[in-house]
Write a protein that holds these residues in place. Structure first.
Motif, PDB file in Angstrom:
ATOM      1  N   UNK A   1       0.900  -1.368  -0.066  1.00 14.10           N
ATOM      2  CA  UNK A   1       0.018  -0.040  -0.065  1.00 14.10           C
ATOM      3  C   UNK A   1       0.805   1.190  -0.106  1.00 14.10           C
ATOM      4  N   UNK A   2       0.510   2.298  -0.732  1.00 16.67           N
ATOM      5  CA  UNK A   2       1.221   3.473  -0.817  1.00 16.67           C
ATOM      6  C   UNK A   2       2.218   3.499  -2.038  1.00 16.67           C
ATOM      7  N   UNK A   3       2.735   2.281  -2.565  1.00 12.33           N
ATOM      8  CA  UNK A   3       3.633   2.345  -3.514  1.00 12.33           C
ATOM      9  C   UNK A   3       3.338   3.162  -4.878  1.00 12.33           C
ATOM     10  N   UNK A   4       1.962   2.553  -5.052  1.00 12.26           N
ATOM     11  CA  UNK A   4       1.397   2.826  -6.654  1.00 12.26           C
ATOM     12  C   UNK A   4       0.277   3.693  -6.641  1.00 12.26           C
ATOM     13  N   UNK A   5       0.284   4.717  -7.397  1.00 13.51           N
ATOM     14  CA  UNK A   5      -1.102   5.702  -7.489  1.00 13.51           C
ATOM     15  C   UNK A   5      -1.733   5.207  -8.832  1.00 13.51           C
ATOM     16  N   UNK A   6      -0.956   5.055  -9.992  1.00  9.42           N
ATOM     17  CA  UNK A   6      -1.580   4.668 -11.300  1.00  9.42           C
ATOM     18  C   UNK A   6      -0.717   3.882 -12.203  1.00  9.42           C
ATOM     19  N   UNK A   7      -1.109   3.251 -13.017  1.00 11.65           N
ATOM     20  CA  UNK A   7      -0.496   2.249 -13.905  1.00 11.65           C
ATOM     21  C   UNK A   7      -0.725   2.413 -15.397  1.00 11.65           C
ATOM     22  N   UNK A   8       0.227   2.331 -16.108  1.00 10.78           N
ATOM     23  CA  UNK A   8      -0.163   2.380 -17.737  1.00 10.78           C
ATOM     24  C   UNK A   8       0.224   1.050 -18.548  1.00 10.78           C
ATOM     25  N   UNK A   9      -0.694   0.527 -19.380  1.00  9.74           N
ATOM     26  CA  UNK A   9      -0.157  -0.655 -20.196  1.00  9.74           C
ATOM     27  C   UNK A   9      -0.251  -0.305 -21.660  1.00  9.74           C
ATOM     28  N   UNK A  10       0.901  -0.255 -22.284  1.00  2.29           N
ATOM     29  CA  UNK A  10       0.999  -0.022 -23.385  1.00  2.29           C
ATOM     30  C   UNK A  10       1.554  -1.090 -24.590  1.00  2.29           C
ATOM     31  N   UNK A  11       0.538  -1.484 -25.269  1.00  2.00           N
ATOM     32  CA  UNK A  11       0.922  -2.733 -26.346  1.00  2.00           C
ATOM     33  C   UNK A  11       1.315  -4.050 -25.566  1.00  2.00           C
ATOM     34  N   UNK A  12       0.565  -4.167 -24.342  1.00  2.00           N
ATOM     35  CA  UNK A  12       0.876  -4.856 -23.155  1.00  2.00           C
ATOM     36  C   UNK A  12       0.433  -6.540 -23.521  1.00  2.00           C
ATOM     37  N   UNK A  13       1.061  -7.380 -22.816  1.00  2.00           N
ATOM     38  CA  UNK A  13       0.723  -8.743 -23.242  1.00  2.00           C
ATOM     39  C   UNK A  13      -0.475  -9.524 -22.422  1.00  2.00           C
ATOM     40  N   UNK A  14      -0.850  -8.723 -21.424  1.00  2.00           N
ATOM     41  CA  UNK A  14      -2.080  -9.396 -20.618  1.00  2.00           C
ATOM     42  C   UNK A  14      -3.250  -9.219 -21.645  1.00  2.00           C
ATOM     43  N   UNK A  15      -4.156 -10.062 -21.115  1.00  2.00           N
ATOM     44  CA  UNK A  15      -4.256 -11.093 -20.205  1.00  2.00           C
ATOM     45  C   UNK A  15      -3.474 -12.366 -20.417  1.00  2.00           C
ATOM     46  N   UNK A  16      -3.467 -12.856 -21.408  1.00  2.00           N
ATOM     47  CA  UNK A  16      -2.561 -14.041 -21.739  1.00  2.00           C
ATOM     48  C   UNK A  16      -2.539 -14.218 -23.241  1.00  2.00           C
ATOM     49  N   UNK A  17      -1.393 -14.387 -23.885  1.00  2.00           N
ATOM     50  CA  UNK A  17      -1.145 -14.303 -25.289  1.00  2.00           C
ATOM     51  C   UNK A  17      -1.302 -15.661 -25.962  1.00  2.00           C
ATOM     52  N   UNK A  18      -1.031 -16.843 -25.489  1.00  2.00           N
ATOM     53  CA  UNK A  18      -0.863 -18.017 -25.995  1.00  2.00           C
ATOM     54  C   UNK A  18      -2.297 -18.694 -26.164  1.00  2.00           C
ATOM     55  N   UNK A  19      -2.568 -19.266 -27.333  1.00  2.00           N
ATOM     56  CA  UNK A  19      -3.855 -19.916 -27.523  1.00  2.00           C
ATOM     57  C   UNK A  19      -4.160 -21.155 -26.568  1.00  2.00           C
ATOM     58  N   UNK A  20      -5.262 -21.183 -26.021  1.00  2.00           N
ATOM     59  CA  UNK A  20      -5.474 -22.411 -25.167  1.00  2.00           C
ATOM     60  C   UNK A  20      -7.026 -22.735 -25.293  1.00  2.00           C
ATOM     61  N   UNK A  21      -7.636 -23.746 -24.770  1.00  2.00           N
ATOM     62  CA  UNK A  21      -9.019 -23.741 -24.843  1.00  2.00           C
ATOM     63  C   UNK A  21      -9.751 -22.734 -23.808  1.00  2.00           C
ATOM     64  N   UNK A  22      -9.188 -21.981 -22.856  1.00  2.00           N
ATOM     65  CA  UNK A  22      -9.493 -20.919 -22.086  1.00  2.00           C
ATOM     66  C   UNK A  22      -9.214 -19.600 -23.034  1.00  2.00           C
TER      67      UNK A  22
END
Length: 278
Positions: free
Chosen positions: A112-133
């Motif tokens: 707590x207190x370490x982070x105020x905001x975040x930015x994801x740019x061209x980011x890999x989440x949620x998951x890149x590889x193909x699967x049943x899910x």
């Protein structure tokens, strides 16, 4: 060179520029690059009066060429150690590509207190590889091909990626910059082959769904519609709905490396988001 030494003895190189009493922005680079990939952003935000920090992920750049720990849990733990060592509080964490995954995992677990905001740019989440899910993901054969190319001729592979899809230089009418290609190659070849080989699994197979759901701070998601490395349909468009306080902004025709090819546009939007936190 400024470094910290982690609990397992890994030396992590970092840059730390600007006033200690200003807002802090921490930049997380993509595979297989280094903190140098953020030059256009760090210089810009330094001029705006911010303290800017960027590190070379373990196995990359000027950090130790590790044979172990080249996965997301350890990457995030390294960031936590860096944040503690530099006493970073209420920081804004900005991650590109693999660095976006690192940001998601770190921010979801940060003290707590370490982070105020975040930015994801061209980011890999949620998951890149193909699967049943994740039926819309990329086949594992794509990432197996990355590993094979790296093992066979890393130096040539690290020419082909930036000269082609990373910056969209393979598109008709693209204005190719040999300097940008050479700089990508330089950064990639600074790192360790083993760590970069392992990192392919880290960025492609790690599932960040629970991390995204756990993040409570505001998150800005930026993505180019012509991202050939991390296709938008299986990344940003899926990540954004999982966030509690997410904002999505897309860029028509922009490539994966848009922070380098279009720094004026990206820096403007980052600045607006950062200033909104003050």
């Amino acid at each position: 060179m400024p470094t910290i030494t982690t609990k397992d003895g890994t030396e992590i190189f970092y840059k730390d520029w600007g006033p200690r009493d200003g807002g802090v922005i921490v930049f997380h680079h993509g595979w297989p690059l280094s903190a140098d990939d953020w030059d256009a952003q760090m210089l810009f935000f330094l001029e705006q009066g911010f303290r800017v920090v960027a590190h070379d992920r373990r196995g990359h750049g000027r950090s130790s060429q590790t044979a172990t720990g080249n996965e997301m849990d350890t990457y995030a733990a390294d960031v936590a150690e860096l944040a503690a060592a530099l006493d970073l509080r209420e920081a804004i964490h900005v991650g590109h590509s693999t660095g976006g995954g690192e940001v998601a995992r770190y921010v979801a677990r940060a003290e707590p207190g370490r982070v105020s905001r975040a930015v994801l740019i061209g980011a890999v989440p949620p998951v890149m590889v193909r699967s049943e899910a994740n039926p819309g993901g990329l086949p594992i054969a794509v990432f197996d091909g990355f590993r094979a190319a790296l093992a066979a001729n890393r130096a040539q592979f690290y020419r082909d990626v930036p000269a082609g899809p990373f910056y969209g230089f393979n598109r008709a009418g693209a204005q190719v910059s040999q300097g940008i290609v050479d700089n990508w190659w330089r950064q990639g070849m600074m790192g360790g082959a083993k760590a970069q080989y392992d990192c392919i699994a880290a960025f492609s197979e790690t599932d960040f769904t629970d991390d995204l759901k756990a993040i409570g701070v505001p998150v800005l998601v930026l993505h180019g519609t012509d991202d050939q490395i991390v296709p938008i349909a299986d990344s940003a468009l899926l990540s954004h709905p999982l966030l509690k306080a997410g904002t999505l902004k897309t860029y028509d025709g922009f490539p994966h490396g848009m922070c380098t090819t279009h720094p004026d546009v990206i820096n403007r939007d980052l600045l607006a988001f950062v200033r909104d936190s003050r």
